[in-house]
Design a protein around this motif. Sequence first.
Motif, PDB file in Angstrom:
ATOM      1  N   LEU A 266       0.823  -1.200   0.000  1.00 24.66           N
ATOM      2  CA  LEU A 266       0.000   0.000   0.000  1.00 24.66           C
ATOM      3  C   LEU A 266       0.862   1.256   0.000  1.00 24.66           C
ATOM      4  O   LEU A 266       1.990   1.252   0.512  1.00 24.66           O
ATOM      5  N   THR A 271      -1.287   3.631   4.891  1.00 26.39           N
ATOM      6  CA  THR A 271      -0.665   2.822   5.926  1.00 26.39           C
ATOM      7  C   THR A 271      -1.530   2.776   7.172  1.00 26.39           C
ATOM      8  O   THR A 271      -2.042   3.804   7.628  1.00 26.39           O
ATOM      9  N   ARG A 272      -1.684   1.569   7.743  1.00 27.58           N
ATOM     10  CA  ARG A 272      -2.487   1.405   8.950  1.00 27.58           C
ATOM     11  C   ARG A 272      -1.646   1.716  10.193  1.00 27.58           C
ATOM     12  O   ARG A 272      -0.431   1.756  10.141  1.00 27.58           O
ATOM     13  N   ILE A 275      -0.231  -3.659  12.686  1.00 30.61           N
ATOM     14  CA  ILE A 275      -0.137  -4.758  11.724  1.00 30.61           C
ATOM     15  C   ILE A 275      -1.195  -5.826  11.971  1.00 30.61           C
ATOM     16  O   ILE A 275      -1.154  -6.892  11.365  1.00 30.61           O
ATOM     17  N   GLU A 277      -4.243  -5.981  11.042  1.00 33.25           N
ATOM     18  CA  GLU A 277      -5.065  -6.235   9.866  1.00 33.25           C
ATOM     19  C   GLU A 277      -4.227  -6.415   8.610  1.00 33.25           C
ATOM     20  O   GLU A 277      -4.775  -6.524   7.513  1.00 33.25           O
ATOM     21  N   ALA A 278      -2.911  -6.402   8.742  1.00 31.26           N
ATOM     22  CA  ALA A 278      -2.034  -6.524   7.579  1.00 31.26           C
ATOM     23  C   ALA A 278      -1.673  -7.991   7.338  1.00 31.26           C
ATOM     24  O   ALA A 278      -2.087  -8.878   8.067  1.00 31.26           O
ATOM     25  N   HIS A 292      -3.362 -12.922   7.726  1.00 25.95           N
ATOM     26  CA  HIS A 292      -2.314 -12.138   8.389  1.00 25.95           C
ATOM     27  C   HIS A 292      -0.982 -12.893   8.459  1.00 25.95           C
ATOM     28  O   HIS A 292      -0.329 -12.937   9.495  1.00 25.95           O
ATOM     29  N   ASP A 298       8.134 -10.470   9.184  1.00 27.92           N
ATOM     30  CA  ASP A 298       8.049  -9.795  10.473  1.00 27.92           C
ATOM     31  C   ASP A 298       9.297 -10.031  11.328  1.00 27.92           C
ATOM     32  O   ASP A 298       9.440  -9.415  12.392  1.00 27.92           O
ATOM     33  N   SER A 306       2.870  -2.794   7.977  1.00 23.93           N
ATOM     34  CA  SER A 306       1.445  -2.470   7.923  1.00 23.93           C
ATOM     35  C   SER A 306       0.974  -2.159   6.514  1.00 23.93           C
ATOM     36  O   SER A 306      -0.233  -2.062   6.272  1.00 23.93           O
ATOM     37  N   ARG A 307       1.908  -2.021   5.570  1.00 19.93           N
ATOM     38  CA  ARG A 307       1.545  -1.733   4.181  1.00 19.93           C
ATOM     39  C   ARG A 307       1.319  -3.009   3.375  1.00 19.93           C
ATOM     40  O   ARG A 307       0.873  -2.948   2.236  1.00 19.93           O
ATOM     41  N   ILE A 308       1.617  -4.169   3.970  1.00 23.19           N
ATOM     42  CA  ILE A 308       1.538  -5.433   3.240  1.00 23.19           C
ATOM     43  C   ILE A 308       0.102  -5.964   3.257  1.00 23.19           C
ATOM     44  O   ILE A 308      -0.539  -6.049   4.294  1.00 23.19           O
ATOM     45  N   GLN A 309      -0.369  -6.344   2.085  1.00 17.48           N
ATOM     46  CA  GLN A 309      -1.710  -6.897   1.929  1.00 17.48           C
ATOM     47  C   GLN A 309      -1.689  -7.821   0.724  1.00 17.48           C
ATOM     48  O   GLN A 309      -0.829  -7.702  -0.149  1.00 17.48           O
TER      49      GLN A 309
END
Length: 414
Positions: A266, A271-272, A275, A277-278, A292, A298, A306-309
């Motif tokens: 993202l 950015t959330r 993490i 919800e990532a 997740h 990690d 937190s940008r990983i989806q």
Amino acid sequence: MITVTALHYSADFPYDNRPGPVATRRQLHSARAVHSIIDEDLRVSTHKSIIKTLGRQYTDAAQFFVELVVNSWMWGEATKVEVKIADSGSQIEYEEWGRGMDLDGLRDFLTKGKTTGEGFSPKYKRPIRESYGMGSLAWLTLGRELELQVHKERFDRTIMLTENLIDRHWAPTDQSTWKPLRVIQAPLDHDGLRIKIRSLTKKTDPGEVRRALLARANVLALRGYGPFEVFVNGEAVKPEELRGATLLPVNIATEYGKITGEVLILPISKTRAGISEAGMSVQQKHITCLQHQFFGLDQYRIHGLSRIQGWVNADFLRRLPGGNEFERDSAQWRVFEKAMRGFVRNRVYKFLRQTASRRELRSIQYLNKEIAERLRRSLRRNIEILSRAIIKTKTSSKTSQAVHHVAKKENESG
């Protein structure tokens, strides 16, 4: 036949009191069973409480709707699904526009624990995963009463299942079945089904259902398998279009099959805060079983988790009967995990490091420009101050010289 063992006595017998070997008798029967017969006094039975236990397997009410939507897409070949959650909390309604069920299909739907095969749906060729029929009991997670109406061509049937029916109409002869109630009402005007859950025991939030569908039901984002749309209380559930996101396609060949998917990184603006919800979802037959997952990312000390989806799909993975976990001690999982760790290390981690370096370089350049601009403004102000001071000094010196010259002339004339 009896075998007698010969005994050897010493020369001083019978005066030798040492104990000698004892004669042995061969067993009449072998230690292994000769034959087996059905034990008429015992039998393995199923208690009715197991139905309630299996029905309450979902602690999260939203997961029930995820399972329903996925089954509608997969088994029902639905083109449209509507979920209606009453504000009063009186009932929940789920309606599907699909191919529907006939009497045999309804019987299969009510058969629990029967393993269904994998393959593809006949019309839209949607991938079908192996199933055990346990998810259809999950209505017990939300309420105590289920009304199910199915329609296919000229066949229409409505039945009702309740907790009380399990207790009152459990067949005492085989301890494995119970009979539903048949309800007579107007037929549906389309092929598909309608589910109504009443006597609710859990409060369901429409917003949580939408978020759960977007996060776990990847079928909403698939293309090429026919039309499919989902509505919750009249609002369409559509995946968010993330402009500015970087897409890293996953296409890895292994000895057991292909791993496909997409990893989204993202933009910083999306950015959330954390993490929780990532991460990536792991799917089989495009059905999410794990969420997740970072596959070792990690463990690196790097910003941007937190940008990983995204999602990855591997049809060769083996699911546990519950459907929410894989057999992690299998060779298939080990191959899958090794491949994904390599992809994450070589592609995702490398990209995050490069973007972090570029971002830091841009920050340094921005700071240098800001410092240079501040120095210019400071010098400009200082130059103006110095210029005014110099001009003032020159002016004052000239004035003093002129006054001194005038005073000198007056003295000379006087």
